[in-house]
Write a protein that holds these residues in place. Structure first.
Motif, PDB file in Angstrom:
ATOM      1  N   PHE A  73       0.807  -1.234   0.000  1.00 50.80           N
ATOM      2  CA  PHE A  73       0.000   0.000   0.000  1.00 50.80           C
ATOM      3  C   PHE A  73       0.836   1.279   0.000  1.00 50.80           C
ATOM      4  O   PHE A  73       0.307   2.365  -0.153  1.00 50.80           O
ATOM      5  N   GLY A  74       2.151   1.147   0.241  1.00 47.93           N
ATOM      6  CA  GLY A  74       3.001   2.332   0.300  1.00 47.93           C
ATOM      7  C   GLY A  74       2.838   3.118   1.577  1.00 47.93           C
ATOM      8  O   GLY A  74       3.221   4.291   1.643  1.00 47.93           O
ATOM      9  N   VAL A  75       2.247   2.530   2.592  1.00 48.76           N
ATOM     10  CA  VAL A  75       2.106   3.200   3.892  1.00 48.76           C
ATOM     11  C   VAL A  75       2.500   2.215   4.989  1.00 48.76           C
ATOM     12  O   VAL A  75       2.486   1.003   4.764  1.00 48.76           O
ATOM     13  N   PRO A  76       2.857   2.734   6.180  1.00 45.20           N
ATOM     14  CA  PRO A  76       3.202   1.811   7.271  1.00 45.20           C
ATOM     15  C   PRO A  76       1.983   1.030   7.754  1.00 45.20           C
ATOM     16  O   PRO A  76       0.839   1.414   7.470  1.00 45.20           O
ATOM     17  N   TYR A  77       2.247  -0.053   8.471  1.00 46.67           N
ATOM     18  CA  TYR A  77       1.168  -0.890   8.993  1.00 46.67           C
ATOM     19  C   TYR A  77       0.339  -0.125  10.017  1.00 46.67           C
ATOM     20  O   TYR A  77       0.884   0.520  10.911  1.00 46.67           O
ATOM     21  N   ALA A  78      -0.955  -0.201   9.850  1.00 47.03           N
ATOM     22  CA  ALA A  78      -1.840   0.622  10.671  1.00 47.03           C
ATOM     23  C   ALA A  78      -1.916   0.148  12.120  1.00 47.03           C
ATOM     24  O   ALA A  78      -2.060   0.959  13.030  1.00 47.03           O
ATOM     25  N   ALA A  79      -1.785  -1.122  12.346  1.00 44.48           N
ATOM     26  CA  ALA A  79      -1.896  -1.680  13.705  1.00 44.48           C
ATOM     27  C   ALA A  79      -3.183  -1.260  14.391  1.00 44.48           C
ATOM     28  O   ALA A  79      -3.214  -0.998  15.587  1.00 44.48           O
ATOM     29  N   ASP A  80      -4.259  -1.151  13.619  1.00 47.16           N
ATOM     30  CA  ASP A  80      -5.570  -0.881  14.220  1.00 47.16           C
ATOM     31  C   ASP A  80      -6.490  -2.062  13.937  1.00 47.16           C
ATOM     32  O   ASP A  80      -6.031  -3.142  13.607  1.00 47.16           O
ATOM     33  N   GLU A  81      -7.804  -1.853  13.987  1.00 41.84           N
ATOM     34  CA  GLU A  81      -8.714  -2.984  13.850  1.00 41.84           C
ATOM     35  C   GLU A  81      -8.733  -3.579  12.446  1.00 41.84           C
ATOM     36  O   GLU A  81      -8.793  -4.782  12.272  1.00 41.84           O
ATOM     37  N   LEU A  82      -8.707  -2.720  11.403  1.00 48.06           N
ATOM     38  CA  LEU A  82      -9.010  -3.221  10.075  1.00 48.06           C
ATOM     39  C   LEU A  82      -7.897  -3.035   9.052  1.00 48.06           C
ATOM     40  O   LEU A  82      -8.039  -3.411   7.898  1.00 48.06           O
TER      41      LEU A  82
END
Lengths: 370, 638, 203
Positions: A73-82
């Motif tokens: 995705f070109g972004v860091p891992y969200a580490a949230d629910e979804l």
């Protein structure tokens, strides 16, 4: 655990022997050593290489979620629910034929066929069941073949073995319908540091499926065979709560089995999973709870958005906003799986510093467990 | 090469020890010869089979050693001189019959040759057969030279007829499988009319056992008297040696060489015994009286040593104190082979002399120059061997099945399946037929919690020899296992002797062919046939048989021995490697063919980093083309 | 070597090279010439890639045992170079003559890539330092040129007889070939034997 890539011997000792194997099939189909046989990954001989694609691609060896998220995705891992989300809607196929054949809204079947139709992909790798309900990966090149794979099996399938084999052939652009661990493995393939690649560049689309767990085929088959000859089974279903049932359909009958009778066959690898919504797919699809005949659809990537928008424009699928309380419920369910999975990981390793196959910052762990 | 019947009075001929034994039998007018092949005994009956027509004698490969001895005993009962040969393990099979045949006795000369294999060069055990002589109260001769191998055999028939009992000859690998010049006598045709007659009541039965046992002891006493003046026993050395070596069989030449090499002719004497049971007591005592130090040199067990001590114990007062050296004292090993160096070491050690076997400077240099260059040559299946292919399928089927199944092995070339070229698949190897016998037991452990699939393997010849009773036992007792008959249409390990499944007799004439499928099928069990070279068919067939999981099943894995194919037919394929496609060591192959499959026809070329075919060694079976993950091994119909 | 009694000769090679055959042919010729001969053979696994070694012991006076003591070989005739080195290591001495075929037969460990085969230079160096006379003969190449690689064994006997280390004249061995071989194979074998003799003469 470092991100060191090891070989087949370590895949066996660190993953298979410790019951962490999800049976995604990512390690199969590239070499003569590893094969999938009736719900197991079997090493026919010892491969002596220090580094192998089998280990590099496995979603249960060191997973650098940030690296994967950056790659996909070109972004860091969200580490949230979804995970990474552009938009969440509910959706269903416009074609009633598809809807009647498919589980819930038929969105997956409709989108996969549409992607083929549009030339976005020239073939799709999906999961099909044989006459004994043994699921395995298969490559489809037309809508009829895709429709033939519709419906859930619930037994884990080495679908990516079919991707590995199929991508070694003439196909140039491939879509895969993947459960979360398979989507993770595909992301692992994209991010692999190994020089010797498979044909992951041919992967153009990943349609993820929501998944809470998958079953061990051998155990399930032995259990079901006591109730009905396996070759008479047509499909399975798990109706929404509070039914708490595992339904087995034959041509003429439906057998209701208490879900708790089937739970013992859940693969132990699912207990340590923290991904319910296939966070590394282009789009993720699941049942829309409380909205009968519709799917929940998470659009994650640019490619995913383009596909959904084109399908909507051409009248292949229709979408509607996801009711607020459904979103809250989805997040709650996904977070619950993450918490359970993380706790199991920590319980197994005995330390918050050793997350077995996950590479997460301690803040991320704290955040998820709080 | 000329045959063993050639005769030129006064001339010597180079003969293998086993040929010398066969020649001795011919010179004695032998009429009947039988055996089951077994290294190092096979050439005795094998060379007689070659001249059977010429000499007008009957020669057969029997189904096992017991039947061989029984058949030969019948000839003896009917007045025809007969010889039987077997390796040490074979004696165990035959001993049931032998242990009553000794009581009933024989009519015409019956000679039983036992060929032991010290160091188990081609065996599963290292049994010293000689104690059977003591156990059965039968005379035992041990040839030390090739001349003796012939002469003793000839004389053994005389002795057998004189005492009316079986005469045993014990050979070892270094006599049987070595060659030397032998002065020949004239071969004699059998010239006797075969006719059976029981002259006294119960002569050939187990009637009056204690009486017969007592009679047996009388025969043994008579034998001892005869042995006192046997030309096969002699002493060479000084009147009063510092050390007396007592030796027999292969130990004689080693002892002689040791004394010569060490320059001890004036202080060490050698008593060479050719008749080792019963001991010629007077002769032995007379020589023991020469000295107070005795070294016993023999292979393998301290048989002679023990008997000498027993004798000394009986006559202690006459002989005075004697110190014995040998196996019990640790001067010589009671396992493995002897050789001149070991005997030299023992003699030096007993006499307290220093001895450097090899020039130490040279040894050091040789070690430095060759140490790193010389690798072990491991034995394994030949190129194109069907056993490799079968065991490949067995390995894969067991892995796929995943219930911890295993293979009980048996005796034949496929015993090598316990090693790398058989992918370490055989987990047990004991006696002929014991793969199936063990499987019978494993397959009945279900009620004790056992859930592993059991596969037994045996060769076609081994099946006839000893696996049939085990198979029937398994069927009758409803055991649960799969027997794989590795039918390569030969007794390959011992030199391609025919057997009941081959359709040929020992002398090369057509013979009825026993149908394996029909024989197994008559037990009412599931019988499948597979071509091991067809991996795609054999592996699933095996899996299916294994998962059938009730009762006894049989898979006949049928393909001719590669060495027989090489003689009889053209190679099926011309095989080559497309080096462009070969993945070599990279992920996706990791040298499956050369590293794991290990056919000697496949060579890893480290320079080009690809596999190659060695065209001289490749037999053209084409199986490797089916295992190559990159389709880089190409087989073209030759 | 003239007069050494017993004369200890070791013929070494790998299963399938015809070691046992040439030992027998030499042995038979020597018996015919009035010598006592013993041949000890180690060939338990000869058909399966194992080393094959024949111990030939030749004496005017008496028969010797089938095994030569360590360090006591007078001549090593090698059909395979590394096998020759193996034998020298165990049975060699400063006075030994080593005549060996140069063509390797790779052990399985080399074929399967887990071991390396020594270079010609390494082999020659070891041969020369461990013997009083060392000949490396391209017998297999010559044999292939003659149409059958198996003839290397007879070529090597030719070299051995030509070297004069056996108490055996060329005619005596040729007589043995005539006695022992079937007519259809005789000519080629005689030719091979003479090629070996010529190899020796050229040294």
């Amino acid at each position: 655990m470092s991100l060191e890539v090891k070989g087949c011997r370590e895949l066996q000792s660190e993953v298979i022997a410790r019951d962490l194997c999800t049976l995604c099939g990512a390690c199969v189909g590239m070499c003569p050593y590893l094969v999938a046989y009736r719900g197991r990954i079997v090493a026919l001989d010892e491969c002596n290489l220090a580094q192998g694609r089998c280990y590099a691609f496995c979603p249960r060896t060191s997973l650098d979620l940030d690296l994967l998220s950056q790659t996909v995705f070109g972004v860091p891992y969200a580490a949230d629910e979804l995970g990474t989300v552009q938009e969440i809607v509910i959706a269903r196929a416009r074609d009633e034929g598809i809807r009647s054949k498919a589980q819930f809204g038929g969105t997956v079947t409709a989108l996969a066929s549409f992607a083929l139709d549009q030339g976005l992909i020239d073939s799709a790798v999906l999961t099909a069941s044989d006459e004994d309900m043994l699921p395995s990966g298969t490559a489809a090149a037309n809508a009829a073949q895709i429709l033939g794979c519709a419906g859930s099996n619930f037994a884990a399938a080495p679908t990516l073995a079919a991707f590995n084999r199929h991508s070694a052939g003439d196909a140039q652009s491939i879509g895969v319908v993947a459960i979360p661990c398979q989507a993770l493995a595909l992301a692992n393939m994209r991010a692999s540091p190994l020089e010797n690649r498979n044909n992951i560049d041919k992967l153009k689309l990943v349609i993820g499926l929501f998944c809470t767990w998958a079953l061990r085929y051998e155990g399930l088959a032995r259990f079901l065979a006591q109730k009905v000859p396996l070759n008479r089974i047509v499909r399975f279903d798990i109706p929404p709560p509070p039914a708490n049932l595992f339904q087995v359909f034959t041509d003429s009958t439906r057998i209701d089995i208490p879900l708790d009778d089937v739970r013992p066959f859940i693969r132990p690898a699912c207990d340590v999973c923290i991904d319910m919504t296939a966070e590394f797919a282009d789009i993720s699809v699941g049942a829309a709870e409380g909205v009968r005949g519709w799917n929940t659809l998470i659009i994650r990537s640019h490619a995913g958005r383009e596909l959904v928008e084109a399908a909507r424009a051409k009248g292949i699928i229709e979408t509607a906003p996801l009711p607020e309380q459904n979103l809250a419920h989805l997040k709650e369910a996904s977070l619950l799986k993450k918490k359970r999975g993380l706790r199991k990981v920590i319980e197994t390793s005995g330390s918050e510093d050793d997350l077995l196959y996950l590479k997460l910052t301690s803040e991320a762990v704290k955040g998820l467990l709080s | 090469m000329t045959s063993i019947t050639a005769y030129e009075p006064g001339a010597s001929q180079l003969l293998m020890g086993n040929e010398a034994i066969a020649r001795g039998a011919l010179e004695a007018g032998v009429g009947f010869a039988s055996a089951y092949p077994g290294t190092p005994s096979s050439e005795i009956i094998g060379s007689l089979a070659e001249v059977a027509g010429e000499m007008g004698i009957y020669v057969e490969w029997s189904v096992n050693e017991k039947v061989a001895l029984e058949a030969a005993a019948a000839a003896s009962f009917a007045g025809v001189r007969a010889i039987v040969a077997m390796k040490q393990n074979g004696l165990n099979v035959a001993s049931d019959f032998l242990m009553t045949l000794n009581l009933t006795g024989t009519v015409a000369g019956l000679v039983l040759v036992l060929c032991d294999d010290p160091a188990a060069l081609s065996s599963t055990n290292e049994q010293d057969s000689r104690p059977i002589a003591k156990w059965a109260d039968l005379p035992l001769l041990e040839p030390a030279t090739f001349q003796e191998a012939k002469d003793m055999t000839k004389w053994a028939f005389e002795l057998s007829e004189e005492i009316k009992n079986v005469c045993l000859i014990r050979s070892v690998t270094r006599v049987s499988h070595a060659r030397g010049d032998v002065r020949l006598g004239e071969p004699m045709p059998p010239g006797r009319q075969a006719r059976f007659a029981s002259t006294t009541v119960g002569q050939f039965t187990s009637m009056f056992v204690p009486v017969k046992h007592s009679l047996l002891h009388q025969k043994l006493n008579k034998t001892r008297e005869i042995f006192e003046s046997s030309p096969f026993n002699w002493y060479a050395g000084p009147e009063k040696p510092e050390l007396l070596i007592v030796t027999c069989g292969s130990g004689w030449y080693y002892s002689l060489e040791a004394v010569k090499t060490l320059g001890l002719e004036s202080s060490v004497g050698i008593l060479k015994l050719g008749t080792t049971w019963p001991l010629p007591e007077k002769l032995v005592q007379q020589h023991l009286a020469r000295t107070d130090k005795v070294l016993v040199v023999e292979e393998v067990d301290p048989f002679l040593e023990g008997n000498l001590k027993e004798l000394v114990g009986d006559t202690f007062s006459a002989l005075g104190p004697l110190t014995f050296y040998g196996k019990r004292s640790g001067h010589l090993p009671s396992f493995g082979e002897l050789d001149p160096d070991r005997v030299m070491g023992a003699v030096s050690s007993v006499l307290g002399r220093e001895r450097a076997a090899v020039d130490p400077e040279y040894a050091k240099k040789a070690q430095a120059l060759t140490g790193g260059l010389v690798q072990a040559r491991m034995i394994g299946f030949c190129a194109g061997c069907p056993h490799r292919a079968t065991l490949w399928s067995v390995k894969n089927a067991l892995k796929l099945d995943g219930r911890g199944g295993f293979v009980t092995g048996d005796i034949g070339c496929y015993t090598m399946g316990l090693g790398p070229t058989g992918f370490f698949q055989l987990k047990t190897t004991q006696a002929m037929g014991s793969g199936a016998g063990l499987a019978c037991g494993f397959g009945k452990l279900g009620r004790l919690g056992f859930s592993q699939p059991v596969l037994a393997v045996c060769g076609d010849s081994t099946f006839f020899h000893a696996a049939i009773p085990a198979l029937i036992n398994g069927v009758y007792n409803q055991s649960n296992f799969t027997l794989i008959i590795l039918d390569n249409s030969a007794t390959a390990m011992t030199g391609f002797q025919p057997h009941p499944g081959t359709g040929a007799s020992a002398v090369g004439e057509p013979a009825p062919k026993v149908d394996l499928e029909a024989l197994c099928g008559s037990l009412g069990i599931r019988v499948e046939v597979a071509d091991p070279f067809d991996l795609q068919d054999t592996t699933p067939k095996l899996l299916d048989l294994m998962q059938d999981d009730r009762g006894v099943r049989v898979l006949i894995s049928r393909r001719k021995c590669a060495l027989v194919r090489a003689r009889e037919e053209k190679a099926a394929y011309k095989v080559r490697v497309d080096s462009e496609k070969c993945r070599g060591e990279s992920c996706g192959c990791a040298r499956l063919c050369t590293r794991v499959f290990q056919c000697p026809g496949l060579v890893w070329d480290s320079e080009s980093q690809t596999a190659k075919i060695d065209e001289v060694i490749c037999s053209g079976c084409g199986v490797c083309a089916d295992i190559c993950p990159a389709s880089a091994i190409i087989r073209e119909v030759a | 070597m003239e007069g050494k009694d017993p004369l200890n000769v070791i013929v070494t090679g790998v299963g399938g090279q015809g070691n046992v055959l040439i030992s027998q042919l030499m042995g038979r010729a020597l018996v015919r010439a009035g010598y006592h001969v013993t041949i000890g053979e180690t060939y338990g696994a000869s058909q399966r890639g194992g080393p094959v070694m024949s111990h030939l012991r030749v004496s005017r006076q008496s028969q010797y045992g089938p095994l030569i003591p360590q360090g006591q070989a007078d001549v090593v005739l090698g059909l395979e170079p590394v096998e020759t080195l193996r034998v020298l290591g165990q049975y060699g001495n400063p006075g030994v003559t080593a005549i060996t075929n140069s063509r390797p037969v790779y052990p399985l460990a080399v074929a399967i890539g887990t071991a390396h085969y020594p270079s010609v230079e390494e082999i020659v160096k070891a041969l020369e330092e461990l013997s009083i006379r060392a000949w490396l003969i391209n017998a297999t190449d010559v044999a292939i040129e003659m149409g059958a690689p198996i003839l290397a064994n007879i070529i090597m006997v030719g070299a051995l007889v030509g070297a004069g280390v056996l108490p055996l004249a060329a005619e005596e061995f040729e007589l043995e070939l005539r006695e022992s071989l079937p007519a259809d194979r005789l000519d080629l074998n005689l030719k091979a034997f003479r090629r070996g003799l010529a190899e020796a003469k050229a040294r």
